[in-house]
Motif scaffolding. Sequence first.
Motif, mmCIF file in Angstrom:
data_model
loop_
_atom_site.group_PDB
_atom_site.id
_atom_site.type_symbol
_atom_site.label_atom_id
_atom_site.label_comp_id
_atom_site.label_asym_id
_atom_site.label_seq_id
_atom_site.Cartn_x
_atom_site.Cartn_y
_atom_site.Cartn_z
ATOM 1 N N ASP A 1 0.868 -1.175 0.000
ATOM 2 C CA ASP A 1 0.000 0.000 0.000
ATOM 3 C C ASP A 1 0.907 1.228 0.000
ATOM 4 O OD1 ASP A 1 0.759 0.539 2.764
ATOM 5 O OD2 ASP A 1 -0.722 -0.959 3.369
ATOM 6 N N ASP A 2 0.309 2.393 -0.053
ATOM 7 C CA ASP A 2 1.107 3.628 -0.111
ATOM 8 C C ASP A 2 2.014 3.788 1.093
ATOM 9 O OD1 ASP A 2 -0.054 4.286 -2.528
ATOM 10 O OD2 ASP A 2 -1.526 5.670 -1.656
ATOM 11 N N VAL A 3 1.549 3.385 2.263
ATOM 12 C CA VAL A 3 2.328 3.559 3.490
ATOM 13 C C VAL A 3 3.591 2.701 3.463
ATOM 14 C CG1 VAL A 3 2.330 3.281 5.997
ATOM 15 C CG2 VAL A 3 0.321 4.227 4.848
ATOM 16 N N ASN A 4 3.444 1.394 3.186
ATOM 17 C CA ASN A 4 4.654 0.565 3.221
ATOM 18 C C ASN A 4 5.542 0.819 2.008
ATOM 19 O OD1 ASN A 4 3.182 -1.030 1.380
ATOM 20 N ND2 ASN A 4 3.137 -2.831 2.703
ATOM 21 N N GLU A 5 4.962 1.208 0.867
ATOM 22 C CA GLU A 5 5.807 1.541 -0.278
ATOM 23 C C GLU A 5 6.656 2.782 -0.001
ATOM 24 O OE1 GLU A 5 4.338 1.273 -4.256
ATOM 25 O OE2 GLU A 5 2.952 -0.339 -3.721
ATOM 26 N N ASP A 6 6.109 3.743 0.739
ATOM 27 C CA ASP A 6 6.902 4.919 1.127
ATOM 28 C C ASP A 6 8.040 4.520 2.066
ATOM 29 O OD1 ASP A 6 5.320 6.608 -0.394
ATOM 30 O OD2 ASP A 6 4.176 7.401 1.312
ATOM 31 N N THR B 1 -2.334 -10.600 7.076
ATOM 32 C CA THR B 1 -3.517 -9.958 6.510
ATOM 33 C C THR B 1 -4.677 -10.927 6.725
ATOM 34 O OG1 THR B 1 -3.289 -10.928 4.298
ATOM 35 C CG2 THR B 1 -2.074 -8.867 4.733
ATOM 36 N N THR B 2 -5.796 -10.653 6.121
ATOM 37 C CA THR B 2 -6.944 -11.553 6.243
ATOM 38 C C THR B 2 -6.764 -12.820 5.415
ATOM 39 O OG1 THR B 2 -8.085 -10.344 4.481
ATOM 40 C CG2 THR B 2 -8.555 -9.691 6.761
ATOM 41 N N ASP B 3 -5.782 -12.842 4.521
ATOM 42 C CA ASP B 3 -5.467 -14.024 3.710
ATOM 43 C C ASP B 3 -4.235 -14.691 4.334
ATOM 44 O OD1 ASP B 3 -4.482 -15.829 1.759
ATOM 45 O OD2 ASP B 3 -5.230 -14.582 0.125
ATOM 46 N N ALA B 4 -4.349 -15.941 4.714
ATOM 47 C CA ALA B 4 -3.283 -16.631 5.451
ATOM 48 C C ALA B 4 -1.958 -16.704 4.708
ATOM 49 C CB ALA B 4 -3.738 -18.039 5.819
ATOM 50 N N VAL B 5 -1.950 -16.644 3.389
ATOM 51 C CA VAL B 5 -0.697 -16.775 2.632
ATOM 52 C C VAL B 5 -0.237 -15.450 2.017
ATOM 53 C CG1 VAL B 5 -1.004 -19.235 2.174
ATOM 54 C CG2 VAL B 5 -1.877 -17.549 0.531
ATOM 55 N N VAL B 6 -0.946 -14.368 2.299
ATOM 56 C CA VAL B 6 -0.562 -13.032 1.840
ATOM 57 C C VAL B 6 -0.256 -12.198 3.074
ATOM 58 C CG1 VAL B 6 -1.261 -10.965 0.581
ATOM 59 C CG2 VAL B 6 -2.020 -13.214 -0.217
ATOM 60 N N TRP B 7 0.969 -11.704 3.153
ATOM 61 C CA TRP B 7 1.407 -10.939 4.314
ATOM 62 C C TRP B 7 1.792 -9.525 3.887
ATOM 63 C CZ3 TRP B 7 2.611 -12.865 9.457
ATOM 64 C CH2 TRP B 7 2.062 -14.136 9.693
ATOM 65 N N ARG B 8 1.730 -8.593 4.831
ATOM 66 C CA ARG B 8 2.023 -7.192 4.550
ATOM 67 C C ARG B 8 3.400 -6.828 5.103
ATOM 68 N NH1 ARG B 8 2.072 -2.342 6.933
ATOM 69 N NH2 ARG B 8 1.462 -0.561 5.661
ATOM 70 N N PRO B 9 4.309 -6.417 4.219
ATOM 71 C CA PRO B 9 5.582 -5.896 4.712
ATOM 72 C C PRO B 9 5.343 -4.580 5.468
ATOM 73 C CG PRO B 9 5.748 -6.471 2.388
ATOM 74 C CD PRO B 9 4.289 -6.496 2.763
ATOM 75 N N VAL B 10 5.908 -4.464 6.644
ATOM 76 C CA VAL B 10 5.804 -3.217 7.391
ATOM 77 C C VAL B 10 6.794 -2.217 6.801
ATOM 78 C CG1 VAL B 10 6.136 -2.145 9.655
ATOM 79 C CG2 VAL B 10 5.012 -4.375 9.465
ATOM 80 N N GLY C 1 15.570 2.852 0.024
ATOM 81 C CA GLY C 1 16.125 2.609 -1.306
ATOM 82 C C GLY C 1 15.586 1.364 -1.991
ATOM 83 N N LEU C 2 14.399 0.907 -1.586
ATOM 84 C CA LEU C 2 13.812 -0.309 -2.153
ATOM 85 C C LEU C 2 12.471 -0.021 -2.809
ATOM 86 C CD1 LEU C 2 14.674 -2.640 0.822
ATOM 87 C CD2 LEU C 2 15.527 -2.893 -1.509
ATOM 88 N N THR C 3 12.051 -0.939 -3.676
ATOM 89 C CA THR C 3 10.744 -0.859 -4.313
ATOM 90 C C THR C 3 9.945 -2.116 -3.963
ATOM 91 O OG1 THR C 3 11.479 -2.006 -6.308
ATOM 92 C CG2 THR C 3 11.698 0.418 -6.286
ATOM 93 N N ALA C 4 8.641 -2.037 -4.147
ATOM 94 C CA ALA C 4 7.787 -3.202 -3.908
ATOM 95 C C ALA C 4 8.216 -4.356 -4.815
ATOM 96 C CB ALA C 4 6.322 -2.837 -4.154
#
Length: 90
Positions: free
Chosen positions: A10-15, A67-76, A21-24
């Motif tokens: 999302d915009d927050v973790n991409e920022d 996240t709400t999907d067990a195999v999809v996680w959100r990078p902080v 110095g990294l991208t999604a």
Amino acid sequence: MPTIHDFRFDDVNEDKLAAHGLTARRVAQVLDNDHRIVFNRKNRRAPYLIIGRHHGGQCIAIPVEPTTDAVVWRPVTAWFCKPAEWAWLP
């Protein structure tokens, strides 16, 4: 350890990635390569830390939360590995 097939960005973790110095895209590449999932330090927002290399071979550390999907996680956030984090890789 959890099974992680994909990341949710999302915009927050991409920022936060950009601040290091990294991208999604680069961070997502870690899941395509050999990586380790380890417990994160205590009292951190993200319960796990993924350590692996992107397609260019650089090591990246990625704290993740569920996240709400067990195999999809959100990078902080994510950063290029410190020497101690490199030691986790095969």
